[in-house]
Write an enzyme that holds these catalytic residues in place. Structure first.
Site, PDB file in Angstrom:
ATOM      1  N   HIS A 182      -2.796   6.544  10.054  1.00 23.19           N
ATOM      2  CA  HIS A 182      -2.044   5.597  10.888  1.00 23.19           C
ATOM      3  C   HIS A 182      -2.459   5.685  12.355  1.00 23.19           C
ATOM      4  O   HIS A 182      -1.637   5.565  13.261  1.00 23.19           O
ATOM      5  CB  HIS A 182      -0.541   5.853  10.736  1.00 23.19           C
ATOM      6  CG  HIS A 182       0.281   4.606  10.718  1.00 23.19           C
ATOM      7  ND1 HIS A 182       1.099   4.222  11.752  1.00 23.19           N
ATOM      8  CD2 HIS A 182       0.413   3.644   9.769  1.00 23.19           C
ATOM      9  CE1 HIS A 182       1.713   3.102  11.459  1.00 23.19           C
ATOM     10  NE2 HIS A 182       1.312   2.717  10.251  1.00 23.19           N
ATOM     11  N   HIS A 202      -5.166  -4.785   3.367  1.00 21.84           N
ATOM     12  CA  HIS A 202      -3.866  -4.319   3.839  1.00 21.84           C
ATOM     13  C   HIS A 202      -2.799  -5.247   3.279  1.00 21.84           C
ATOM     14  O   HIS A 202      -2.933  -6.464   3.366  1.00 21.84           O
ATOM     15  CB  HIS A 202      -3.875  -4.372   5.367  1.00 21.84           C
ATOM     16  CG  HIS A 202      -2.706  -3.749   6.034  1.00 21.84           C
ATOM     17  ND1 HIS A 202      -1.956  -4.404   6.996  1.00 21.84           N
ATOM     18  CD2 HIS A 202      -2.159  -2.518   5.920  1.00 21.84           C
ATOM     19  CE1 HIS A 202      -1.008  -3.602   7.447  1.00 21.84           C
ATOM     20  NE2 HIS A 202      -1.099  -2.454   6.813  1.00 21.84           N
TER      21      HIS A 202
END
Length: 387
Positions: free
Chosen positions: A195, A295
């Site tokens: 992340h 994603h």
């Protein structure tokens, strides 16, 4: 269909579904055909809704079948073109236009992208934000038993709402992953999403603590603003990189694809500019042997659009799915009575016209937007760090 369609309304619906808002957009036409799109800029939905309202002013009356032309106009209609807010708005409109065109022609959206190259879309599943250590490994065992061939972990400390210390995370996370590979064997794909919480030095240190062959992909270890930083990290590890979920155009992908920096393309159709832009990035990636690993952390509209993309391109690996994490509630059937459903670890490709998603607009209108803010993480010394 003989008469030319005209756009009559564009309605942004920032609406709370499950544990987060979804930025849904409905585009209506004069003969009753309508399409749904979704924006991917989570946490800033009001900004996207404002951009859509600007675009609405000149798109009313336009022919929704001219998807490519509309994309160019909304992108080039202001001096300050591009950027994540505007591209998220363009993405939602573009996806809705593909939904309209598919319905008008009576074909699924993948037929507008060149036709179907696969019947089923393999996915990767995640162990969950809250699972750490042995709990995460056990969760991975469960996913493996349910048929998943590709599994993603999250780092130790991922679920913190306050403090995140990268150096405290990387050793414990590397130890967890080394144990996971030993427990799960060599025939399963393992990855981790950091992340973008690490620096180059921290990411390199993390990679050096892993046994060889433990990870099949490392997702977003550092921030993406400087491709040269990723190039530097590339020289320090041979673990494949999965990058791109934040990219808002083909131009942002350019250095990563052209310089061979990443191996998996985390393209997000709801951020990059919709299916129109996604197909351009996919072709460019194919030419450089970069596989798509899209994603997909949002709602069923994003999932459906991405399934059609995945069906139509040759260079595809896995689609992210959050479906096993039922507590998130993103696929609430009260809002989305018709939506993609997993069949084991795969999504069957729908042959319904357009995206193949139906939305209960009354339920959407009745549910209000809620302000949601991602955690503002700090280090122990009080300085700000990345979420």
């Amino acid at each position: 269909m003989t008469a030319k369609l005209k756009i009559t309304a564009i309605k942004p619906y920032p609406v709370w579904v499950g544990t987060r808002n979804q930025m849904l957009v409905k585009v209506e036409t004069d003969d009753g055909i309508f399409g749904w799109g979704e924006s991917g800029l989570s946490g800033r939905e009001k900004a996207v809704a404002g951009a859509i309202e600007h675009y609405r002013e000149f798109l009313i009356g336009r022919d929704p079948m001219q998807i490519g032309r509309i994309w160019q106009e909304v992108y080039r209609s202001q001096y300050f073109e591009g950027g994540r807010v505007l591209q998220a708005a363009i993405s939602a409109i573009d996806i809705a236009l593909h939904d309209i065109k598919g319905k008008a022609l009576g074909v699924p959206a993948y037929e507008l992208l060149g036709g179907k190259q696969r019947d089923r879309i393999p996915t990767f599943a995640s162990t969950g934000d809250e699972a750490e250590g042995d709990v995460a490994i056990e969760r991975a065992r469960e996913l493996r038993a349910q048929g998943w061939q590709a599994i993603r972990f999250f780092p130790i400390g991922q679920n913190s709402k306050d403090i995140f210390e990268p150096r405290e995370s990387i050793g414990a996370t590397a130890s967890m992953l080394n144990k996971a590979r030993e427990a799960l064997g060599d025939d399963v794909v393992l990855g981790i999403d950091y992340h973008h919480r690490l620096s180059v030095a921290e990411a390199a240190s993390f990679c050096n603590k892993l046994g060889r062959g433990v990870l099949d992909f490392l997702e977003e270890p550092i921030r993406d603003e400087t491709p040269e930083a990723y190039e530097s990290l590339r020289t320090m590890t041979d673990i494949p990189f999965a990058i791109g979920e934040e990219f808002a155009s083909k131009w942002q992908f350019l250095p990563y694809i052209e310089r061979g920096i990443h191996q998996f393309n985390r393209l997000d159709v709801c951020n990059v500019g919709g299916l129109t832009e996604a197909m351009k990035v996919a072709g460019w990636s194919e030419a450089h042997y970069v596989d798509l690993m899209p994603h997909n952390p949002l709602g069923p509209v994003c999932t459906a659009a991405t399934i059609h993309l995945a069906a139509a391109v040759p260079n595809f690996a896995w689609l992210e799915t959050r479906a096993p994490e039922a507590k998130l509630g993103f696929d609430n059937s009260d809002f989305f009575p018709v939506q993609p459903r997993l069949d084991g670890p795969d999504y069957p490709v729908s042959d319904l016209p357009g995206l193949g998603v139906e939305i209960n607009e009354e339920a959407v209108e009745a549910e209000s937007f809620r302000f949601w803010e991602a955690p503002h993480l700090k280090r122990s010394d009080g300085s700000v760090t990345n979420w």
